[in-house]
Enzyme design. Structure first.
Site, PDB file in Angstrom:
ATOM      1  CE  LYS A  54      -3.614  -2.500   2.282  1.00 23.97           C
ATOM      2  NZ  LYS A  54      -4.409  -2.813   3.388  1.00 23.97           N
ATOM      3  CE1 TYR A  95      14.706   0.134   1.728  1.00 26.73           C
ATOM      4  CE2 TYR A  95      15.802  -1.960   1.440  1.00 26.73           C
ATOM      5  CZ  TYR A  95      14.988  -1.125   2.176  1.00 26.73           C
ATOM      6  OH  TYR A  95      14.458  -1.565   3.356  1.00 26.73           O
TER       7      TYR A  95
END
Length: 147
Positions: A86, A124
């Protein structure tokens, strides 16, 4: 997204934080909350925090700064399985980067991941972390983010 914030682990949230669950298979990528809190008790440089969205605990993170060069790490971050997918992980990392860089007065922040953790690897990299062609003592890939 709601209102995400971080709070130190204390007697009001520790029990809930220790019950954070990862999706099946993810536990091989990160230490448990129990292990993280033990490590934070041993090494006072570590700062464990609960991740909240509104008033709900959705995850856990741990960061710290070490040595004379202030090597600063976001060492652990986990979002409970109910809240994964989410955007909370991305939001938490972005907010932590800001908090950690200001708290320790650093431009460079490190983290490491297990090579097989492709989801974390892509997340990342998309945020701006760069693999620095080094591994930590556990063989994890080390990434660096520069503000």
């Amino acid at each position: 997204m709601g209102n995400m914030y971080f709070k130190d682990i204390d007697n009001t949230n520790e029990y809930i934080v220790r019950k954070i669950n990862l999706r099946a298979g993810q536990e091989k990528y990160i230490e448990s909350v129990d292990e993280c809190l033990q490590e934070a008790d041993t090494y006072k440089e570590w700062h464990p925090v609960a991740i909240y969205n509104e008033e709900e605990i959705i995850g856990f993170a741990m960061y710290g700064s070490f040595g004379p060069n202030k090597d600063t790490w976001i060492d652990r971050i986990m979002i409970d399985e109910k809240y994964q997918g989410k955007g909370f992980g991305r939001e938490a990392i972005m907010k932590l980067l800001d908090i950690v860089s200001k708290e320790f007065g650093v431009k460079d922040i490190y983290l490491s991941i297990i090579e097989e953790n492709e989801v974390a690897f892509h997340l990342y990299k998309s945020i701006g972390f760069k693999y620095i062609n080094e591994r930590d003592p556990n063989g994890e890939l080390i990434f660096k983010y520069t503000n």
